[in-house]
Design an enzyme around this catalytic site. Structure first.
Site, PDB file in Angstrom:
ATOM      1  N   ASP A 220       2.790   9.255  12.830  1.00 27.45           N
ATOM      2  CA  ASP A 220       4.222   8.970  13.045  1.00 27.45           C
ATOM      3  C   ASP A 220       4.406   8.013  14.225  1.00 27.45           C
ATOM      4  OD1 ASP A 220       3.333  11.042  14.689  1.00 27.45           O
ATOM      5  OD2 ASP A 220       5.199  12.191  14.595  1.00 27.45           O
ATOM      6  N   ASP A 244      -1.598   4.876   2.433  1.00 29.92           N
ATOM      7  CA  ASP A 244      -0.639   4.340   1.467  1.00 29.92           C
ATOM      8  C   ASP A 244       0.642   3.941   2.182  1.00 29.92           C
ATOM      9  OD1 ASP A 244       0.459   3.769  -1.115  1.00 29.92           O
ATOM     10  OD2 ASP A 244       1.522   5.688  -1.023  1.00 29.92           O
ATOM     11  N   ASP A 248       2.188  -0.158   3.373  1.00 29.91           N
ATOM     12  CA  ASP A 248       3.458  -0.767   2.960  1.00 29.91           C
ATOM     13  C   ASP A 248       4.205  -1.299   4.188  1.00 29.91           C
ATOM     14  OD1 ASP A 248       3.086  -0.365   0.255  1.00 29.91           O
ATOM     15  OD2 ASP A 248       4.972   0.699  -0.061  1.00 29.91           O
TER      16      ASP A 248
HETATM   17  C1  IPM Z   1      -0.938   1.701  -3.836  1.00 28.51           C
HETATM   18  C2  IPM Z   1       0.003   2.381  -4.788  1.00 28.51           C
HETATM   19  C3  IPM Z   1      -0.748   3.495  -5.510  1.00 28.51           C
HETATM   20  C4  IPM Z   1      -1.135   4.524  -4.459  1.00 28.51           C
HETATM   21  C5  IPM Z   1      -0.003   4.129  -6.706  1.00 28.51           C
HETATM   22  C6  IPM Z   1       0.395   3.111  -7.737  1.00 28.51           C
HETATM   23  C7  IPM Z   1      -0.828   5.217  -7.351  1.00 28.51           C
HETATM   24  O1  IPM Z   1       1.129   2.841  -4.130  1.00 28.51           O
HETATM   25  O2  IPM Z   1      -1.968   1.180  -4.295  1.00 28.51           O
HETATM   26  O3  IPM Z   1      -0.642   1.669  -2.641  1.00 28.51           O
HETATM   27  O4  IPM Z   1      -0.341   5.436  -4.152  1.00 28.51           O
HETATM   28  O5  IPM Z   1      -2.235   4.414  -3.945  1.00 28.51           O
HETATM   29 MG    MG Z   2       1.199   2.197  -2.086  1.00 25.28          MG
END
Ligand code: IPM
Ligand code: MG
Length: 346
Positions: A220, A244, A248
């Site tokens: 966090d 993950d 992002d």
């Molecule tokens: C990623 C995507 C995948 C994940 C999904 C599509 C399963 O979000 O590659 O980051 O969660 O790893």
């Molecule tokens: Mg992802």
């Protein structure tokens, strides 16, 4: 002449639009660099369309056949017409688990000419090494009394010493070859079982890499640092789910998910690694030719690097950087971006 067998899996949505651009740039980069290699591609369909028609996602036979390939070039997974999780579990996660993609490698770099949503982004260039086969992704768990007011669900996070160690060691190696800084992210204050296994693993490997400076951050808090001082990062290592989320955010601070590439790496070399954009199938813009293929093109560079085609990887990287540096605001179609990058290859 070396022949590389590449399995091509565009998947769904914009995956089918960006993958041809990635391959176009890769083939051309092999030519212009005078590399004595050729790509032998074979298409595999793993898509919503196929699932609707046959009920299949990716079959066990296909998974076995994929083992004969040198690498897999993947597009995107997911479609709103299919119940959430069916394609993800049946395709991309089946590939990551079945082919032992222990490391999910996700570079984040803010290229010159690319706008970051941060006011003062600084010089961002880091690498996230995300564990790829464990954590909350393994499907361990279940439901009881489903659909009743008393229902319960578990989603167990699996962490093996073996899996964590291979990811952490890989991250140390990458840090050693870069700026020698490794941040490991977890929530050791809450997830004490998994978190402390991670901590013990990092601490046991650290003496093998005395030059690498190791820091621990709660995940966090890392969300704050990644926005406030992203230039401080060099290599980040973390578990599957944290990775993950972190990647992002990393993608958006470095100019958007349209540029973020990744490699799902079989560290032991026992099965092909898989290269794909971090973005998903983007159903909202699919079929309109407006997806940015840059993430797929950069995934092609990661694949070239992995196959030992370093000059090809460098050529793609340089062409992308040249294109990014001169991108204006004028909209371009997916193939126009691909063509522009091809024209920059030298
Ligand atoms: C990623 C995507 C995948 C994940 C999904 C599509 C399963 O979000 O590659 O980051 O969660 O790893
Ligand atoms: Mg992802």
């Amino acid at each position: 002449m070396t022949t590389f067998k590449i399995a091509v899996m565009p998947g769904d949505g914009i995956g089918t639009e960006v993958v041809p651009e990635g391959l176009k740039v890769l083939s051309r980069a092999i030519e212009v660099t005078g590399t004595d290699a050729t790509l032998q591609t074979e298409q595999f369909e793993a898509s919503a369309r196929r699932w609707h028609e046959t009920g299949e996602t990716l079959t066990d036979d296909e998974l076995e056949r994929l083992r004969d390939f040198d690498a897999i070039f993947f597009g995107a997974c997911g479609d709103p017409s299919v119940p959430s999780g069916v394609l993800e579990r049946g395709i991309i996660l089946k590939l990551r688990f079945g082919l032992e993609h222990g490391v999910n490698l996700r570079p984040s770099k803010l290229y010159p000419g690319v706008a970051s949503p941060l006011a003062n982004p600084g010089d961002i260039d880091f690498l996230v090494v995300r564990e790829g086969t464990e954590g909350s992704y393994t499907g361990q768990g279940g439901t009881l009394r489903e659909g009743t007011p008393q229902e319960m669900a578990t989603e167990v996070s699996v962490n093996t010493r073996y899996g964590v160690e291979r990811t952490v060691r890989y991250a140390f190696e990458r840090a050693q070859a870069r700026d020698k800084k490794l941040a490991y992210l977890h929530k050791t204050n809450v997830m004490v079982h998994a978190g402390h296994l991670w901590r013990r693993t990092v601490e046991s490997i650290a003496p093998e890499f005395p030059d690498v400076e190791v820091t621990y951050q709660h995940t966090d808090a890392a969300m704050i640092y990644m926005v406030a001082k992203p230039e401080d990062y060099d290599v980040i290592v973390t578990d599957n789910l944290f990775g993950d989320l972190v990647t992002d955010l990393a993608a958006v601070v470095t100019g958007g998910i349209g540029l973020a590439a990744s490699g799902n790496i079989n560290v032991e070399g026992t099965a092909p690694s898989l290269f794909e954009p971090i973005h998903g199938s983007a159903p909202d813009i699919a079929g309109q030719g407006k997806a940015d293929p840059t993430a797929s093109i950069l995934s092609g560079a990661l694949m070239a690097e992995h196959l030992g085609l370093t000059r090809v990887a460098q050529a793609i990287q340089a062409a992308v950087e040249a294109d990014l540096a001169s991108r204006g605001d004028a909209p371009r179609t997916t193939s126009e971006v691909g063509d522009a990058i091809v024209s920059r290859l030298a």
